[in-house]
Design an enzyme around this catalytic site. Structure first.
Site, PDB file in Angstrom:
ATOM      1  N   CYS A  99      28.795   9.343  12.834  1.00  0.00           N
ATOM      2  CA  CYS A  99      27.709  10.044  12.154  1.00  0.00           C
ATOM      3  C   CYS A  99      27.386  11.331  12.909  1.00  0.00           C
ATOM      4  O   CYS A  99      27.209  11.311  14.129  1.00  0.00           O
ATOM      5  CB  CYS A  99      26.478   9.133  12.122  1.00  0.00           C
ATOM      6  SG  CYS A  99      25.023   9.909  11.406  1.00  0.00           S
TER       7      CYS A  99
ATOM      8  N   CYS B 164      23.784  11.143  14.763  1.00  0.00           N
ATOM      9  CA  CYS B 164      23.445  10.341  15.954  1.00  0.00           C
ATOM     10  C   CYS B 164      24.661   9.849  16.729  1.00  0.00           C
ATOM     11  O   CYS B 164      24.511   9.147  17.714  1.00  0.00           O
ATOM     12  CB  CYS B 164      22.573   9.162  15.556  1.00  0.00           C
ATOM     13  SG  CYS B 164      23.412   7.966  14.473  1.00  0.00           S
TER      14      CYS B 164
ATOM     15  N   CYS C  77      23.263   6.202   7.303  1.00  0.00           N
ATOM     16  CA  CYS C  77      23.355   5.674   8.655  1.00  0.00           C
ATOM     17  C   CYS C  77      22.109   4.846   8.937  1.00  0.00           C
ATOM     18  O   CYS C  77      20.984   5.315   8.740  1.00  0.00           O
ATOM     19  CB  CYS C  77      23.482   6.826   9.647  1.00  0.00           C
ATOM     20  SG  CYS C  77      23.441   6.297  11.373  1.00  0.00           S
TER      21      CYS C  77
ATOM     22  N   CYS D 102      20.042   6.730  12.175  1.00  0.00           N
ATOM     23  CA  CYS D 102      19.275   7.979  12.023  1.00  0.00           C
ATOM     24  C   CYS D 102      18.882   8.289  10.584  1.00  0.00           C
ATOM     25  O   CYS D 102      18.114   9.221  10.346  1.00  0.00           O
ATOM     26  CB  CYS D 102      20.034   9.158  12.626  1.00  0.00           C
ATOM     27  SG  CYS D 102      21.494   9.674  11.679  1.00  0.00           S
TER      28      CYS D 102
ATOM     29  N   CYS E 137      32.258   5.685  -0.893  1.00  0.00           N
ATOM     30  CA  CYS E 137      32.678   7.068  -1.132  1.00  0.00           C
ATOM     31  C   CYS E 137      31.793   7.968  -0.268  1.00  0.00           C
ATOM     32  O   CYS E 137      30.600   8.115  -0.530  1.00  0.00           O
ATOM     33  CB  CYS E 137      32.518   7.372  -2.620  1.00  0.00           C
ATOM     34  SG  CYS E 137      33.206   8.935  -3.124  1.00  0.00           S
TER      35      CYS E 137
END
Length: 134
Positions: A50, A53, A99, A102, A122
């Site tokens: 991510c 984070c 996520c 975060c 996706c």
């Protein structure tokens, strides 16, 4: 033990992300299909982290070619790193994923993927950093 959640102000997000990363990751937008550099064509082994984070969210071991123009996975890299919510932006409800640490928007999950899960996560590549396996 649950991972510590990260919260940032809008100013902090704007300072750390590009305009496109902010539009997709924070404003819950979608990048264009087949965007150059979106990891759709990435074939190496590794993990997709991510951008918000640095949490590893997706694994090349779960990636498949969906033909949609976005990187697609049949499951997250590990349990508890990706959360979902219902998205009504396209009139019919869809399942949005983000996520779990975060809150950065990742994309959507659909029920038209391959075995063993039958799911197609996706994902917008602009919100990911790919790290090849060593």
């Amino acid at each position: 033990m649950a991972a510590t959640k990260i919260q940032r102000s809008d100013r902090e997000w704007r300072d750390m992300l590009t305009e496109e990363e902010y539009r997709v990751g924070i404003r819950e937008g979608t990048e264009r299909a087949f965007t150059p550099g979106n990891h759709n064509d990435e074939k190496r082994d590794g993990l997709y982290h991510c951008k918000g984070c640095d949490t590893p969210l997706w694994s090349s071991a779960h990636k498949f070619d969906s033909g949609t123009g976005w990187p697609s996975f049949w499951q997250p890299a590990s349990e508890g790193v990706v959360a979902t919510k219902t998205d009504f932006k396209m009139i019919l409800p869809r399942t949005e994923c983000h996520c779990a640490i975060c809150g950065m928007h990742q994309g959507h999950v659909f029920k038209d993927g391959p075995p063993p899960t039958g799911e197609r996560w996706c994902i917008n590549g602009v919100v990911l950093d790919f790290r090849p396996a060593v």
